[in-house]
Design a protein around this motif. Structure first.
Motif, mmCIF file in Angstrom:
data_model
loop_
_atom_site.group_PDB
_atom_site.id
_atom_site.type_symbol
_atom_site.label_atom_id
_atom_site.label_comp_id
_atom_site.label_asym_id
_atom_site.label_seq_id
_atom_site.Cartn_x
_atom_site.Cartn_y
_atom_site.Cartn_z
ATOM 1 N N ASN A 130 33.154 -55.306 11.022
ATOM 2 C CA ASN A 130 33.888 -55.625 9.829
ATOM 3 C C ASN A 130 34.883 -54.698 9.207
ATOM 4 N N THR A 133 37.992 -55.646 7.081
ATOM 5 C CA THR A 133 37.827 -55.931 5.744
ATOM 6 C C THR A 133 37.592 -54.460 4.981
ATOM 7 N N HIS A 134 36.860 -53.649 5.820
ATOM 8 C CA HIS A 134 36.950 -51.980 5.099
ATOM 9 C C HIS A 134 38.320 -51.605 4.720
ATOM 10 N N LEU A 137 39.951 -53.389 1.963
ATOM 11 C CA LEU A 137 39.034 -53.144 0.826
ATOM 12 C C LEU A 137 39.282 -51.616 0.352
ATOM 13 N N LYS A 140 33.960 -47.896 1.277
ATOM 14 C CA LYS A 140 32.552 -48.133 1.999
ATOM 15 C C LYS A 140 32.575 -48.153 3.487
ATOM 16 N N GLU A 143 29.448 -48.581 5.623
ATOM 17 C CA GLU A 143 28.311 -49.098 4.821
ATOM 18 C C GLU A 143 28.328 -50.738 4.713
ATOM 19 N N LEU A 145 28.706 -54.316 3.624
ATOM 20 C CA LEU A 145 29.596 -54.762 2.771
ATOM 21 C C LEU A 145 28.933 -55.971 1.928
ATOM 22 N N THR A 146 29.334 -56.489 0.702
ATOM 23 C CA THR A 146 28.753 -57.830 0.187
ATOM 24 C C THR A 146 29.910 -58.627 0.138
ATOM 25 N N ASP A 149 32.420 -57.498 -1.993
ATOM 26 C CA ASP A 149 33.562 -56.661 -1.639
ATOM 27 C C ASP A 149 34.679 -57.537 -0.877
ATOM 28 N N LEU A 150 34.144 -58.524 -0.177
ATOM 29 C CA LEU A 150 35.027 -59.544 0.562
ATOM 30 C C LEU A 150 36.086 -60.050 -0.458
#
Length: 239
Positions: A130, A133-134, A137, A140, A143, A145-146, A149-150
């Motif tokens: 991901n 996305t990191h 974002l 994180k 780490e 993600l939740t 976070d998305l």
């Protein structure tokens, strides 16, 4: 789907190119440099722990554009308003390209590590999951993600990116950026293309399934970005 929140940017805004690894970002970087020149465009490719120091110093200079493998949040270091551009790519293709690119380049800082890893081992590493996305974002890294976070990453795309392009629709993405930023020259030749990589079709279905599972947020973010791009293409009548 969020509304297009801004139609056109101006040269008073700082252009921040969030150069996403292995998405066509090097080609985009070269296009941007042609339109801004070397004195007004600064490249920042440093380790993440050094980034705050470098950006703090850059904030004291008169620049129009900053480019690099930098996560979202760069704008907070500058007094002038800023807007981002980036390219996102089909997550499975991006992981494959990244893996084979690092293995093919002895000068890459991760080459000695990745050359010893199988593709299956590489894609299991949380650092490689991901990643898009990191970056969007801005936090994180490495780490888990939740879903929250998305959703925050999606919100960042809507509110802070003039254009989040799609690698598979590169020409249309660049044409949009030209309209938003008033660029004159968007001619290009592809740069930094990964050589000797296997295609999706040449990889076992089991490994592809693993990559998809480990990049489920990237897949959703990628499809969301495609919808945003298509909305802007329709709005500005890009062909």
């Amino acid at each position: 789907m969020g509304n297009v929140t801004h139609l056109f940017t101006t040269r008073q805004q700082l252009l921040i190119h969030l150069h996403m690894p292995k998405t066509g970002g090097t080609t985009l970087k070269k296009i941007i440099k042609k339109n801004y020149g070397k004195r007004k465009s600064v490249d920042v490719y440093v380790d993440r722990e050094k980034l705050s120091y470098v950006l703090t110093n850059l904030s004291k200079r008169n620049i129009d554009c900053i480019q690099g493998h930098m996560p979202f949040g760069v704008h907070q270091f500058f007094n002038q308003p800023g807007s981002y551009v980036t390219m996102l790519r089909d997550p499975v293709d991006r992981v494959l390209s990244d893996y084979y690119f690092i293995r093919s380049l002895p000068s890459h800082n991760l080459h000695s590590k990745v050359i010893k890893m199988s593709l299956e081992e590489y894609q299991k590493d949380p650092v490689n999951s991901n990643l898009q996305t990191h970056y969007i974002l801005g936090e994180k890294f490495g780490e888990m993600l939740t879903k929250e976070d998305l959703e925050k990453a999606k919100s960042n795309l809507i509110h802070h990116f003039s254009v989040a392009g799609i690698t598979e629709r590169f020409d249309e993405s660049i044409s949009l950026m030209k309209k938003y930023w008033g660029w004159n020259n968007i001619s290009y030749t592809k740069a930094n293309v990964t050589k000797g990589r296997l295609s999706k079709e040449e990889i076992s279905r089991g490994i592809i399934d693993q990559i998809e599972t480990n990049n489920v947020f990237d897949i959703e973010l990628y499809h969301f970005a495609k919808e945003l791009l298509e909305e802007k293409i329709r709005l500005l009548n890009i062909h």
